[in-house]
Design a protein around this motif. Structure first.
Motif, PDB file in Angstrom:
ATOM      1  N   HIS A   7       0.830  -1.193   0.000  1.00 34.62           N
ATOM      2  CA  HIS A   7       0.000   0.000   0.000  1.00 34.62           C
ATOM      3  C   HIS A   7       0.869   1.249   0.000  1.00 34.62           C
ATOM      4  O   HIS A   7       0.617   2.206  -0.728  1.00 34.62           O
ATOM      5  N   LYS A   8       1.946   1.207   0.820  1.00 37.77           N
ATOM      6  CA  LYS A   8       2.871   2.341   0.887  1.00 37.77           C
ATOM      7  C   LYS A   8       3.535   2.570  -0.458  1.00 37.77           C
ATOM      8  O   LYS A   8       3.651   3.709  -0.924  1.00 37.77           O
ATOM      9  N   ALA A   9       3.990   1.477  -1.074  1.00 41.87           N
ATOM     10  CA  ALA A   9       4.693   1.596  -2.361  1.00 41.87           C
ATOM     11  C   ALA A   9       3.754   2.186  -3.413  1.00 41.87           C
ATOM     12  O   ALA A   9       4.144   3.062  -4.193  1.00 41.87           O
ATOM     13  N   ASP A  10       2.498   1.732  -3.413  1.00 39.51           N
ATOM     14  CA  ASP A  10       1.525   2.260  -4.370  1.00 39.51           C
ATOM     15  C   ASP A  10       1.331   3.753  -4.175  1.00 39.51           C
ATOM     16  O   ASP A  10       1.255   4.527  -5.124  1.00 39.51           O
ATOM     17  N   LYS A  11       1.231   4.149  -2.888  1.00 34.67           N
ATOM     18  CA  LYS A  11       1.007   5.562  -2.601  1.00 34.67           C
ATOM     19  C   LYS A  11       2.190   6.399  -3.065  1.00 34.67           C
ATOM     20  O   LYS A  11       2.008   7.477  -3.651  1.00 34.67           O
ATOM     21  N   ALA A  12       3.405   5.880  -2.814  1.00 32.22           N
ATOM     22  CA  ALA A  12       4.607   6.606  -3.231  1.00 32.22           C
ATOM     23  C   ALA A  12       4.627   6.707  -4.752  1.00 32.22           C
ATOM     24  O   ALA A  12       4.915   7.768  -5.316  1.00 32.22           O
ATOM     25  N   GLY A  13       4.288   5.584  -5.424  1.00 31.80           N
ATOM     26  CA  GLY A  13       4.260   5.594  -6.890  1.00 31.80           C
ATOM     27  C   GLY A  13       3.275   6.611  -7.416  1.00 31.80           C
ATOM     28  O   GLY A  13       3.567   7.361  -8.334  1.00 31.80           O
ATOM     29  N   ASP A  14       2.107   6.680  -6.773  1.00 25.53           N
ATOM     30  CA  ASP A  14       1.090   7.645  -7.188  1.00 25.53           C
ATOM     31  C   ASP A  14       1.594   9.069  -7.072  1.00 25.53           C
ATOM     32  O   ASP A  14       1.457   9.875  -7.991  1.00 25.53           O
ATOM     33  N   ALA A  15       2.191   9.354  -5.894  1.00 27.44           N
ATOM     34  CA  ALA A  15       2.668  10.717  -5.654  1.00 27.44           C
ATOM     35  C   ALA A  15       3.740  11.078  -6.677  1.00 27.44           C
ATOM     36  O   ALA A  15       3.741  12.177  -7.235  1.00 27.44           O
ATOM     37  N   LEU A  16       4.638  10.127  -6.942  1.00 25.25           N
ATOM     38  CA  LEU A  16       5.727  10.374  -7.874  1.00 25.25           C
ATOM     39  C   LEU A  16       5.188  10.654  -9.279  1.00 25.25           C
ATOM     40  O   LEU A  16       5.554  11.643  -9.922  1.00 25.25           O
ATOM     41  N   PHE A  17       4.265   9.794  -9.736  1.00 26.53           N
ATOM     42  CA  PHE A  17       3.748   9.936 -11.101  1.00 26.53           C
ATOM     43  C   PHE A  17       2.972  11.238 -11.255  1.00 26.53           C
ATOM     44  O   PHE A  17       3.123  11.959 -12.238  1.00 26.53           O
ATOM     45  N   LYS A  18       2.170  11.542 -10.237  1.00 33.16           N
ATOM     46  CA  LYS A  18       1.413  12.786 -10.287  1.00 33.16           C
ATOM     47  C   LYS A  18       2.367  13.975 -10.295  1.00 33.16           C
ATOM     48  O   LYS A  18       2.193  14.930 -11.055  1.00 33.16           O
ATOM     49  N   GLY A  19       3.409  13.892  -9.458  1.00 36.46           N
ATOM     50  CA  GLY A  19       4.394  14.976  -9.383  1.00 36.46           C
ATOM     51  C   GLY A  19       5.070  15.199 -10.717  1.00 36.46           C
ATOM     52  O   GLY A  19       5.189  16.340 -11.190  1.00 36.46           O
ATOM     53  N   ILE A  20       5.489  14.094 -11.373  1.00 36.50           N
ATOM     54  CA  ILE A  20       6.184  14.232 -12.657  1.00 36.50           C
ATOM     55  C   ILE A  20       5.273  14.848 -13.700  1.00 36.50           C
ATOM     56  O   ILE A  20       5.649  15.771 -14.416  1.00 36.50           O
ATOM     57  N   SER A  21       4.038  14.352 -13.772  1.00 36.25           N
ATOM     58  CA  SER A  21       3.149  14.879 -14.810  1.00 36.25           C
ATOM     59  C   SER A  21       2.793  16.336 -14.516  1.00 36.25           C
ATOM     60  O   SER A  21       2.673  17.153 -15.428  1.00 36.25           O
ATOM     61  N   TYR A  22       2.676  16.688 -13.211  1.00 43.87           N
ATOM     62  CA  TYR A  22       2.413  18.068 -12.832  1.00 43.87           C
ATOM     63  C   TYR A  22       3.567  18.953 -13.265  1.00 43.87           C
ATOM     64  O   TYR A  22       3.373  20.044 -13.803  1.00 43.87           O
ATOM     65  N   PHE A  23       4.788  18.448 -13.056  1.00 43.03           N
ATOM     66  CA  PHE A  23       5.976  19.220 -13.432  1.00 43.03           C
ATOM     67  C   PHE A  23       5.966  19.537 -14.932  1.00 43.03           C
ATOM     68  O   PHE A  23       6.230  20.669 -15.340  1.00 43.03           O
ATOM     69  N   PHE A  24       5.647  18.532 -15.751  1.00 39.83           N
ATOM     70  CA  PHE A  24       5.687  18.781 -17.199  1.00 39.83           C
ATOM     71  C   PHE A  24       4.543  19.692 -17.649  1.00 39.83           C
ATOM     72  O   PHE A  24       4.699  20.460 -18.592  1.00 39.83           O
ATOM     73  N   ALA A  25       3.394  19.602 -16.947  1.00 38.15           N
ATOM     74  CA  ALA A  25       2.313  20.532 -17.271  1.00 38.15           C
ATOM     75  C   ALA A  25       2.752  21.958 -16.951  1.00 38.15           C
ATOM     76  O   ALA A  25       2.564  22.886 -17.742  1.00 38.15           O
ATOM     77  N   LEU A  26       3.397  22.117 -15.776  1.00 38.48           N
ATOM     78  CA  LEU A  26       3.878  23.445 -15.413  1.00 38.48           C
ATOM     79  C   LEU A  26       4.959  23.927 -16.373  1.00 38.48           C
ATOM     80  O   LEU A  26       5.115  25.126 -16.600  1.00 38.48           O
ATOM     81  N   SER A  27       5.702  22.972 -16.959  1.00 40.55           N
ATOM     82  CA  SER A  27       6.800  23.371 -17.844  1.00 40.55           C
ATOM     83  C   SER A  27       6.282  24.167 -19.043  1.00 40.55           C
ATOM     84  O   SER A  27       7.003  24.997 -19.596  1.00 40.55           O
ATOM     85  N   VAL A  28       5.023  23.926 -19.430  1.00 45.07           N
ATOM     86  CA  VAL A  28       4.454  24.701 -20.542  1.00 45.07           C
ATOM     87  C   VAL A  28       4.340  26.177 -20.142  1.00 45.07           C
ATOM     88  O   VAL A  28       4.722  27.079 -20.892  1.00 45.07           O
ATOM     89  N   ILE A  29       3.834  26.401 -18.909  1.00 46.11           N
ATOM     90  CA  ILE A  29       3.708  27.782 -18.417  1.00 46.11           C
ATOM     91  C   ILE A  29       5.093  28.403 -18.264  1.00 46.11           C
ATOM     92  O   ILE A  29       5.346  29.535 -18.675  1.00 46.11           O
ATOM     93  N   LEU A  30       5.984  27.598 -17.698  1.00 51.38           N
ATOM     94  CA  LEU A  30       7.358  28.044 -17.466  1.00 51.38           C
ATOM     95  C   LEU A  30       8.025  28.458 -18.772  1.00 51.38           C
ATOM     96  O   LEU A  30       8.721  29.472 -18.859  1.00 51.38           O
ATOM     97  N   LEU A  31       7.785  27.645 -19.816  1.00 51.61           N
ATOM     98  CA  LEU A  31       8.381  27.899 -21.120  1.00 51.61           C
ATOM     99  C   LEU A  31       7.934  29.255 -21.661  1.00 51.61           C
ATOM    100  O   LEU A  31       8.754  30.061 -22.110  1.00 51.61           O
ATOM    101  N   MET A  32       6.615  29.492 -21.576  1.00 51.38           N
ATOM    102  CA  MET A  32       6.082  30.765 -22.059  1.00 51.38           C
ATOM    103  C   MET A  32       6.721  31.924 -21.297  1.00 51.38           C
ATOM    104  O   MET A  32       7.160  32.920 -21.895  1.00 51.38           O
ATOM    105  N   ALA A  33       6.794  31.795 -19.958  1.00 56.04           N
ATOM    106  CA  ALA A  33       7.374  32.856 -19.137  1.00 56.04           C
ATOM    107  C   ALA A  33       8.845  33.061 -19.505  1.00 56.04           C
ATOM    108  O   ALA A  33       9.317  34.193 -19.652  1.00 56.04           O
ATOM    109  N   LEU A  34       9.545  31.942 -19.677  1.00 58.07           N
ATOM    110  CA  LEU A  34      10.976  32.014 -19.991  1.00 58.07           C
ATOM    111  C   LEU A  34      11.217  32.697 -21.333  1.00 58.07           C
ATOM    112  O   LEU A  34      12.154  33.498 -21.488  1.00 58.07           O
ATOM    113  N   ILE A  35      10.360  32.401 -22.322  1.00 57.56           N
ATOM    114  CA  ILE A  35      10.524  33.047 -23.629  1.00 57.56           C
ATOM    115  C   ILE A  35      10.412  34.564 -23.464  1.00 57.56           C
ATOM    116  O   ILE A  35      11.255  35.324 -23.946  1.00 57.56           O
TER     117      ILE A  35
END
Lengths: 312, 280
Positions: A7-35
């Motif tokens: 159960h712990k491993a699943d929860k950690a996996g969930d948090a990790l996957f959500k975190g990674i996908s959140y990061f890449f979604a934010l990267s779109v905003i970041l990219l626009m700001a950076l440009i």
């Protein structure tokens, strides 16, 4: 592995996957700001040196280090407007033909062909414009324009086949597939019952199109046109080949001109001096801001249409 | 009354004829361009076009083997960067933040970036990578193309993932699978066809891009196997050859135009066939 460990491993996996996908979604905003930030930083020297004068000056002199954006902005705006004026009626014609007139076996193939043509790289349009279309224009069309329409200042200039009008024309051909496929999709959303009501009271086909279909889809069409305008404003390769690269502002549309994108494409790698490079980056920043505003407008307009369509 | 009727009929005929004519006008121009690309490109294409380096300026012969390799390399690296990033961003939009404010902002910005001028991306990457690291490189070109791909892939991935029915997700969750496993093993599998199509279209689009490569990967007349050196691509070669003074360069540019156009069109047709396979 015990059930709790798992159960712990699943929860950690969930948090990790959500975190990674959140990061890449934010990267779109970041990219626009950076440009924005990078362009602003790199054009700082030019912004500081020329200030607001950059927008109204038509100097472009790399030797003395004096730069103004007016001819490039003028060329970008005028060539795009010419493109829209030519492309709009033709695109609507194609959309009307495809949705209301074409026999069924033709609809699919012609529609697909137009969508495929939208995928042809823009450099192909530019190259064709330079090698095939420009000679044709300078031999047959432009002398005729100068002779018969030359009393209008717009149709004067050197009939070389290269200039503002040819650039606008090539841009128009480039954005026709784009606008017409959006317009076709919008026309298809008009409920059949509304059109049939029109035919039911004895309207002709054109009356149904002009008084039912087009008013019903008006905002969507405006959105499609602004979207096409956004494309035309930022288009580089189709314009660079045929606009002529002259930093002179001329009312005569047959004269060579320049645009922001063409100036960048031609001069960026040659700019050695800091102030030259900085001025070019500022041109890029201006283009980015203009297209941002235009595209945001188109997006809001189309969104509004979709909401209204849902309410109807 | 009769006159009024005739007038309406005449207006109708005229308007319909005008729209049929404008449709024909547009379609004729578009196919005219294709015809010219084919007839002028074909004579330039032979074995040496694919296998040899460009001949020195002014001399005939040679080929564009290095530019073909360059376009391939840069597109592959751009895909390797842009596609995973785009799919993950799309995953967030579809699976986690569907109605959140962040997702709305990401969608809005993606849609604008999709149509943003690609030459500005070139300027951006020049300032960000080329200048600080001291020179044009294949990597810089690939980064520029990846930036162009990112919003396209993000939006397509989101749309395709949203098409997977919620019941499928719920069924997997009910079996006790964690959310990330449901996404990777079930949702991705359901959307694989659509995502593949989107990725193919994005790859086709960037492989024909010129503007973002002018100031990033630049050009090179020789073989280059280092990713940190200037690299020739088909599109930039078309630009410099078409603007150049030699007849043989123009012929080569048409050949390159034919090659890139056929690849882009074939990938587009192929992607359509895949998509149609799904709806069937």
């Amino acid at each position: 592995m015990g059930i709790y460990d798992r159960h712990k491993a699943d929860k950690a996996g969930d948090a990790l996957f959500k975190g990674i996908s959140y990061f890449f979604a934010l990267s779109v905003i970041l990219l626009m700001a950076l440009i924005f930030i990078v362009l602003l930083k790199e054009s700082w020297l030019s912004l500081k040196t020329f200030g607001f004068g950059f927008f109204v000056s038509s100097d472009w002199d790399p030797v003395s280090g004096s730069f103004g954006a007016l001819p490039a902005i003028w060329g970008t705006v005028v060539s795009s407007l010419i493109a829209i004026v030519i492309a709009l009626p033709i695109s609507l014609g194609i959309a009307i033909f495809l949705t209301e007139m074409a026999p069924k076996p033709l609809k699919g193939p012609i529609g697909t062909a137009i969508e495929l043509l939208a995928s042809i790289p823009s450099i192909i349009y530019g190259m064709w414009g330079l090698f095939v279309f420009a000679p044709l224009l300078s031999d047959y069309v432009e002398p005729f324009l100068v002779d018969y329409l030359g009393f209008i200042p717009l149709f004067r200039g050197a009939p070389m086949g290269i200039g503002m009008l040819p650039a606008g024309f090539i841009l128009a051909i480039m954005i026709i597939p784009f606008i017409s496929s959006v317009a076709r999709d919008i026309f298809q959303m008009v409920p059949a019952m509304i059109k049939e009501s029109g035919y039911g009271v004895g309207a002709t086909k054109w009356e149904v199109i002009s008084r039912v279909v087009i008013p019903y889809t008006k905002s969507g069409i405006i959105g499609a046109v602004i979207l096409g305008l956004g494309r035309a404003l930022g288009e580089t390769m189709a314009v660079t080949f045929v606009i002529g690269n002259s930093h002179e502002i001329s009312l005569a549309l047959l004269d060579p001109a320049t645009s922001i994108s063409a100036t960048l494409a031609n001069e960026f790698t040659e700019a050695v001096e800091e102030i030259y490079l900085s001025s070019l980056v500022e041109l890029g920043l201006i283009l980015f801001v203009i297209t941002f505003v235009v595209l945001a407008l188109a997006k809001l307009l189309i969104k509004k249409t979709a909401l209204e369509g849902g309410r109807r | 009354m009769n006159l009024h009727y005739l007038k309406r009929k005449a207006v109708n005929m005229a308007a319909l004829a005008a729209s049929a004519f404008s449709a024909a006008f547009g379609i004729v121009f578009l196919f005219w361009i294709l015809k010219d690309v084919i007839t002028m490109g074909l004579p330039a294409i032979d074995l040496s076009f694919f296998t040899r380096l460009p001949a020195p300026p002014g001399t005939e012969g040679g080929g564009l083997a290095n530019a073909i390799l360059g376009t391939f390399t840069i597109t592959v690296i751009a895909t390797a960067i842009g596609v995973p990033a785009g799919i993950l961003a799309g995953t967030y939009l579809s699976e986690y933040g569907r109605k959140s404010h962040v997702a709305d902002v990401v969608r809005f910005i993606s849609d604008i970036l999709v149509s943003a001028p690609s030459i500005v991306v070139g300027v951006f990457v020049y300032a960000l990578i080329v200048r600080p690291f001291g020179g044009f490189s294949a990597i810089a070109g690939a980064v520029a193309l990846a930036i162009i791909m990112l919003p396209v892939v993000t939006r397509t991935a989101e749309e395709m993932l949203k098409l997977v029915p919620n019941a499928t997700r719920e069924a997997a969750l009910a079996l006790g699978a964690p959310h990330w496993k449901v996404t990777v093993l079930v949702v991705y599998r359901g959307a694989i066809r659509g995502i593949t199509t989107g990725v193919l279209l994005a790859v086709a689009r960037v492989s024909g891009e010129t503007a973002p490569l002018l100031f990033t990967s630049f050009n090179n007349s020789f073989w280059n196997f280092k990713l940190t050196e200037p690299t020739a691509t088909l599109t930039v070669t078309i630009f410099s050859y078409a603007m150049g003074p030699y007849e043989d360069w123009h012929a080569k540019a048409w050949g390159a135009a034919l090659l890139i156009t056929s690849v882009v069109l074939l990938v587009n047709i192929f992607a359509r066939v895949i998509l149609r396979g799904r709806s069937a």
